[in-house]
Design a protein around this motif. Structure first.
Motif, PDB file in Angstrom:
ATOM      1  N   LYS A 155       0.828  -1.207   0.000  1.00 59.55           N
ATOM      2  CA  LYS A 155       0.000   0.000   0.000  1.00 59.55           C
ATOM      3  C   LYS A 155       0.862   1.255   0.000  1.00 59.55           C
ATOM      4  CE  LYS A 155      -4.110  -1.982   2.221  1.00 59.55           C
ATOM      5  NZ  LYS A 155      -4.955  -2.013   3.439  1.00 59.55           N
ATOM      6  N   LYS A 156       2.013   1.203   0.700  1.00 59.47           N
ATOM      7  CA  LYS A 156       2.930   2.346   0.683  1.00 59.47           C
ATOM      8  C   LYS A 156       3.494   2.552  -0.719  1.00 59.47           C
ATOM      9  CE  LYS A 156       2.860   3.716   5.016  1.00 59.47           C
ATOM     10  NZ  LYS A 156       3.993   3.772   5.925  1.00 59.47           N
ATOM     11  N   LEU A 157       3.819   1.455  -1.398  1.00 63.26           N
ATOM     12  CA  LEU A 157       4.283   1.561  -2.780  1.00 63.26           C
ATOM     13  C   LEU A 157       3.183   2.086  -3.685  1.00 63.26           C
ATOM     14  CD1 LEU A 157       6.328  -1.751  -3.066  1.00 63.26           C
ATOM     15  CD2 LEU A 157       7.248   0.565  -3.267  1.00 63.26           C
ATOM     16  N   LEU A 158       1.941   1.661  -3.441  1.00 59.72           N
ATOM     17  CA  LEU A 158       0.812   2.165  -4.226  1.00 59.72           C
ATOM     18  C   LEU A 158       0.634   3.665  -4.009  1.00 59.72           C
ATOM     19  CD1 LEU A 158      -1.583   1.731  -6.095  1.00 59.72           C
ATOM     20  CD2 LEU A 158      -2.926   0.980  -4.118  1.00 59.72           C
ATOM     21  N   GLU A 159       0.824   4.138  -2.778  1.00 58.94           N
ATOM     22  CA  GLU A 159       0.771   5.579  -2.500  1.00 58.94           C
ATOM     23  C   GLU A 159       1.799   6.316  -3.345  1.00 58.94           C
ATOM     24  OE1 GLU A 159      -0.533   7.953   0.614  1.00 58.94           O
ATOM     25  OE2 GLU A 159      -2.054   7.012  -0.623  1.00 58.94           O
ATOM     26  N   LEU A 160       3.006   5.763  -3.394  1.00 61.23           N
ATOM     27  CA  LEU A 160       4.054   6.375  -4.212  1.00 61.23           C
ATOM     28  C   LEU A 160       3.659   6.338  -5.684  1.00 61.23           C
ATOM     29  CD1 LEU A 160       6.846   7.656  -4.379  1.00 61.23           C
ATOM     30  CD2 LEU A 160       7.844   5.358  -4.321  1.00 61.23           C
ATOM     31  N   GLY A 161       3.039   5.230  -6.098  1.00 60.09           N
ATOM     32  CA  GLY A 161       2.574   5.131  -7.474  1.00 60.09           C
ATOM     33  C   GLY A 161       1.517   6.166  -7.815  1.00 60.09           C
ATOM     34  N   ARG A 162       0.599   6.405  -6.896  1.00 53.88           N
ATOM     35  CA  ARG A 162      -0.425   7.438  -7.119  1.00 53.88           C
ATOM     36  C   ARG A 162       0.225   8.803  -7.274  1.00 53.88           C
ATOM     37  NH1 ARG A 162      -5.778   6.563  -5.092  1.00 53.88           N
ATOM     38  NH2 ARG A 162      -5.664   8.487  -3.888  1.00 53.88           N
ATOM     39  N   ALA A 163       1.273   9.045  -6.493  1.00 54.15           N
ATOM     40  CA  ALA A 163       2.015  10.302  -6.637  1.00 54.15           C
ATOM     41  C   ALA A 163       2.623  10.403  -8.034  1.00 54.15           C
ATOM     42  CB  ALA A 163       3.099  10.399  -5.571  1.00 54.15           C
ATOM     43  N   LEU A 164       3.221   9.324  -8.502  1.00 43.30           N
ATOM     44  CA  LEU A 164       3.878   9.353  -9.810  1.00 43.30           C
ATOM     45  C   LEU A 164       2.883   9.560 -10.943  1.00 43.30           C
ATOM     46  CD1 LEU A 164       6.493   6.484  -9.384  1.00 43.30           C
ATOM     47  CD2 LEU A 164       6.821   8.948  -9.129  1.00 43.30           C
ATOM     48  N   MET A 165       1.655   9.086 -10.784  1.00 41.99           N
ATOM     49  CA  MET A 165       0.646   9.262 -11.834  1.00 41.99           C
ATOM     50  C   MET A 165       0.290  10.729 -12.042  1.00 41.99           C
ATOM     51  SD  MET A 165      -0.101   6.401 -13.346  1.00 41.99           S
ATOM     52  CE  MET A 165      -1.630   6.841 -14.190  1.00 41.99           C
ATOM     53  N   SER A 166       0.525  11.568 -11.024  1.00 48.45           N
ATOM     54  CA  SER A 166       0.259  13.004 -11.183  1.00 48.45           C
ATOM     55  C   SER A 166       1.483  13.737 -11.723  1.00 48.45           C
ATOM     56  CB  SER A 166      -0.169  13.617  -9.846  1.00 48.45           C
ATOM     57  OG  SER A 166       0.926  13.701  -8.953  1.00 48.45           O
ATOM     58  N   ASP A 167       2.602  13.015 -11.903  1.00 50.33           N
ATOM     59  CA  ASP A 167       3.854  13.556 -12.441  1.00 50.33           C
ATOM     60  C   ASP A 167       4.269  14.849 -11.716  1.00 50.33           C
ATOM     61  OD1 ASP A 167       6.091  13.562 -14.059  1.00 50.33           O
ATOM     62  OD2 ASP A 167       5.131  14.734 -15.643  1.00 50.33           O
ATOM     63  N   PRO A 168       4.447  14.785 -10.385  1.00 54.15           N
ATOM     64  CA  PRO A 168       4.792  15.991  -9.636  1.00 54.15           C
ATOM     65  C   PRO A 168       6.269  16.352  -9.747  1.00 54.15           C
ATOM     66  CG  PRO A 168       4.787  14.123  -8.166  1.00 54.15           C
ATOM     67  CD  PRO A 168       4.383  13.598  -9.527  1.00 54.15           C
ATOM     68  N   ASP A 169       6.580  17.592  -9.436  1.00 57.27           N
ATOM     69  CA  ASP A 169       7.980  18.000  -9.320  1.00 57.27           C
ATOM     70  C   ASP A 169       8.543  17.586  -7.963  1.00 57.27           C
ATOM     71  OD1 ASP A 169       7.969  19.323 -11.829  1.00 57.27           O
ATOM     72  OD2 ASP A 169       7.008  21.062 -10.907  1.00 57.27           O
ATOM     73  N   MET A 170       7.674  17.586  -6.960  1.00 54.84           N
ATOM     74  CA  MET A 170       8.112  17.311  -5.591  1.00 54.84           C
ATOM     75  C   MET A 170       7.086  16.444  -4.878  1.00 54.84           C
ATOM     76  SD  MET A 170       9.120  20.084  -2.648  1.00 54.84           S
ATOM     77  CE  MET A 170       9.584  19.549  -1.008  1.00 54.84           C
ATOM     78  N   ILE A 171       7.586  15.495  -4.059  1.00 56.83           N
ATOM     79  CA  ILE A 171       6.714  14.589  -3.324  1.00 56.83           C
ATOM     80  C   ILE A 171       7.017  14.704  -1.830  1.00 56.83           C
ATOM     81  CG2 ILE A 171       5.975  12.199  -2.999  1.00 56.83           C
ATOM     82  CD1 ILE A 171       6.928  11.627  -5.856  1.00 56.83           C
ATOM     83  N   LEU A 172       5.964  14.933  -1.041  1.00 51.83           N
ATOM     84  CA  LEU A 172       6.065  14.917   0.414  1.00 51.83           C
ATOM     85  C   LEU A 172       5.680  13.522   0.889  1.00 51.83           C
ATOM     86  CD1 LEU A 172       4.171  18.256   1.272  1.00 51.83           C
ATOM     87  CD2 LEU A 172       6.577  17.979   0.694  1.00 51.83           C
TER      88      LEU A 172
END
Length: 258
Positions: A155-172
């Motif tokens: 689930k933590k990896l999926l959270e990171l995956g959801r972040a990547l789907m938005s193609d952000p410059d920065m991830i908290l």
């Protein structure tokens, strides 16, 4: 890339964040550490739009963002994950990822009638991107598994995956290693490093000091809602003020990771 200036937040007279200022450099991994109650998560909420500042400012990519709602901050390229993953548990892993991109044509029902080909083409493009992200995270084998059935680490990896789907410059990242077994923690660390090498910027709250010391370029220490010190992991590890006044380690034990 990110600047917090003199941030203040009070709850019923208790000052959770007290004139805290931090700078987060671009294309680096910055750790934010502190004991429970230090104000780290409150600061994350102020940065990401979950809470409103009492006073102070937040700047991202030279634009002030503290007066924007959370969804508009995401669209600026700043994505935040949570300590407790917020997956849609009755949807599959790949469906969780495919929901992330904003303003999809299929969100408007009349497009399904009058722009059916464009809707399907966009959906295939998003699915291909989701499968690419799942491959990067080594989650392809669970892409059709309900998210609620995944392990904590997955689930933590999926959270990171959801972040990547938005193609952000920065991830908290809020405690990406919490509740994760050592094997998956190593995988999460490797993915963070790979993404940093690809140009992503990270600010992460984490209590696992081994992870902080292993992957961070810079570490910021908070205590009692305030910025205490910052420096390289080694500088923080050996700082007497951190060891004695903040982490409560007795003199002579100068390894905060141990």
């Amino acid at each position: 890339m990110l600047k917090v200036k003199e941030a203040v937040k009070e709850f019923n007279g208790f000052r959770a964040v007290n004139r805290c200022s931090i700078d987060v450099p671009a294309n680096k991994i910055t750790g934010l550490i502190g004991p429970n109650g230090a104000g780290k998560t409150t600061l994350f909420n102020l940065i990401s739009g979950g809470l409103t500042l009492d006073t102070g400012e937040v700047w991202f990519n030279q634009e002030r963002i503290d007066q924007l709602p959370a969804h508009k901050i995401v669209h600026k390229g700043l994505y935040r994950t949570f300590q407790i993953p917020r997956a849609l548990e009755k949807m599959t892993t790949i469906e969780n990822l495919m929901l992330v991109p904003a303003n999809q044509l299929g969100e408007k029902i009349w497009n399904s009638w009058f722009r059916n080909k464009q809707v399907k083409a966009e959906e295939q493009k998003i699915k291909a991107r989701a499968e690419e992200v799942l491959g990067f995270l080594e989650l392809t084998h669970v892409k059709y598994e309900l998210a609620g059935n995944l392990s904590v680490g997955q689930k933590k990896l999926l959270e990171l995956g959801r972040a990547l789907m938005s193609d952000p410059d920065m991830i908290l990242l809020d405690e990406p290693a919490a509740g994760v077994n050592p094997t998956l923690m190593k995988k999460i660390a490797e993915n963070i490093r790979k993404l940093q090498q690809q140009g992503k910027t990270f600010l992460l709250i984490e209590h696992n000091m081994d992870l902080i010391m292993d992957i961070c370029d810079k570490v910021i220490v908070m205590n009692n809602g305030e910025h205490l010190i910052e420096g390289t992991p080694q500088e923080v590890r050996n700082n007497k003020e951190v060891l004695e006044a903040y982490l409560g380690v007795e003199e002579g034990h100068n390894d905060i990771a141990g």
